[in-house]
Design a protein around this motif. Structure first.
Motif, PDB file in Angstrom:
ATOM      1  N   LYS A   1      -1.020  10.742   4.985  1.00 13.27           N
ATOM      2  CA  LYS A   1      -1.765  11.608   4.285  1.00 13.27           C
ATOM      3  C   LYS A   1      -2.764  12.595   4.972  1.00 13.27           C
ATOM      4  N   TYR A   2      -3.250  12.150   6.205  1.00 13.13           N
ATOM      5  CA  TYR A   2      -4.482  12.735   6.885  1.00 13.13           C
ATOM      6  C   TYR A   2      -4.015  13.155   8.314  1.00 13.13           C
TER       7      TYR A   2
ATOM      8  N   GLN B   1      -6.733  14.966  10.616  1.00 17.89           N
ATOM      9  CA  GLN B   1      -8.051  14.245  10.485  1.00 17.89           C
ATOM     10  C   GLN B   1      -7.864  13.049  11.435  1.00 17.89           C
TER      11      GLN B   1
ATOM     12  N   LEU C   1     -12.092  10.996   8.781  1.00 17.81           N
ATOM     13  CA  LEU C   1     -11.939   9.949   7.655  1.00 17.81           C
ATOM     14  C   LEU C   1     -11.160   8.809   8.009  1.00 17.81           C
TER      15      LEU C   1
ATOM     16  N   MET D   1      -2.675   6.345   6.119  1.00 21.74           N
ATOM     17  CA  MET D   1      -3.725   7.353   6.117  1.00 21.74           C
ATOM     18  C   MET D   1      -3.033   8.369   7.506  1.00 21.74           C
ATOM     19  N   LYS D   2      -2.232   8.119   8.239  1.00 21.40           N
ATOM     20  CA  LYS D   2      -1.533   8.995   9.176  1.00 21.40           C
ATOM     21  C   LYS D   2      -0.651   9.741   8.428  1.00 21.40           C
TER      22      LYS D   2
END
Length: 305
Positions: free
Chosen positions: A49-50, A53, A10, A46-47
């Protein structure tokens, strides 16, 4: 090795954009009256939350850089791999791209990384001429397969009779087959290569080995019901000399599993002296035998003993 389960990357685009260096305030990527959003803010979000990934995305980006230094994927190889993927996915190709949020260029980038990984994994694999010849002798050329699947014996007898009376196989597949994926295509399962034969239930695979082109099988019973199978076309098998290079590659691939691939990738990353600067992504290239974790203090060491 393979195939078609794409890694969930993602964050790959954001990683490429930010360069993973954490420097500065970043570039503005969206504006509003309430304030702007920068690429670095998005990267940090994003780090958060994900995390896993993001690590996987970093692995992919770094592997592509490192492997591209040692191995080459030509345009012809990439076109051939894309064509193969389209043949395997058939009418589901567009749905497949949509499922992973990709366009064709994005999918080609994934395929390029897969080919680079494959070349790396095969680089150290050795095979003998005897192994290759034995594999060639047992190798079967591609076949174009259709089938009609029905639930019970009464229905399969009905279809058999209609075929015996001159009924069109494709039309009967559309009318009777309970396999929705192939029924709408006249029962066609597409081209099946040597390795692809094993994807079917054993009874089906065994029947494929007994049929000639345009020959219709007797009912084949499996857990799914009764199959009536037809091979509509078959490619020619070349001579051993003409196919030796292909056969050698296929034998090599048969010796590579996920563990072999992972070991090779770790070796390539180590040789390239990969270091992760971002502390939040330190785990991206850690392995089970890593000894880079911070040592415990004296009190923790005593308690561990």
């Amino acid at each position: 090795m393979k195939k078609w389960a794409l890694p969930l990357s993602l964050a790959a685009g954001v990683l490429a954009l930010s360069g993973c260096n954490g420097a500065g305030d970043g570039n503005v990527i969206a504006t509003s009256k309430a304030g702007d959003v920068t690429d670095m803010e998005l990267y940090a979000e994003m780090k958060e939350k994900y995390g896993p990934q993001m690590e996987q995305a970093l692995q992919e980006l770094m592997q592509k850089k490192v492997l591209s230094e040692n191995y080459e994927v030509t345009d012809d190889e990439l076109v051939k791999e894309l064509k193969k993927a389209k043949e395997q996915l058939g009418d589901q190709y567009e749905m497949f791209l949509a499922q992973y949020g990709l366009d064709e260029d994005g999918f080609k980038e994934f395929l390029k990384l897969e080919l680079l990984r494959e070349k790396a994994a095969l680089a150290d694999v050795k095979v003998t001429d005897d192994e290759v010849k034995k594999y060639y002798d047992a190798w079967q050329p591609e076949i174009n397969v259709s089938h009609i699947l029905v639930e019970d014996e009464a229905k399969v007898k009905e279809v058999q009779q209609k075929l015996a009376d001159g009924g069109d196989f494709a039309k009967l597949a559309t009318e009777y087959s309970t396999d929705p994926g192939s029924a709408e295509n006249g029962g066609s399962l597409g081209w099946i290569d040597n390795a692809g034969r094993a994807q079917f239930v054993p009874e089906f695979t065994e029947a494929l080995g007994t049929l000639k082109v345009n020959e219709v099988s007797k009912p084949v019973k499996s857990d799914y019901g009764y199959h009536i199978i037809k091979i509509t076309d078959q490619k020619e098998k070349g001579s051993f000399e003409d196919m030796k290079s292909q056969m050698t590659d296929e034998v090599k691939k048969s010796k590579v599993d996920s563990d072999t691939l992972q070991t090779k990738l770790e070796k390539e990353m180590k040789a390239a002296d990969v270091k992760v600067i971002d502390k939040d992504l330190k785990g991206a290239f850690e392995t089970n035998d890593d000894t880079t974790s911070e040592p415990k203090d004296d009190e923790e060491s005593k308690e561990a003993k």
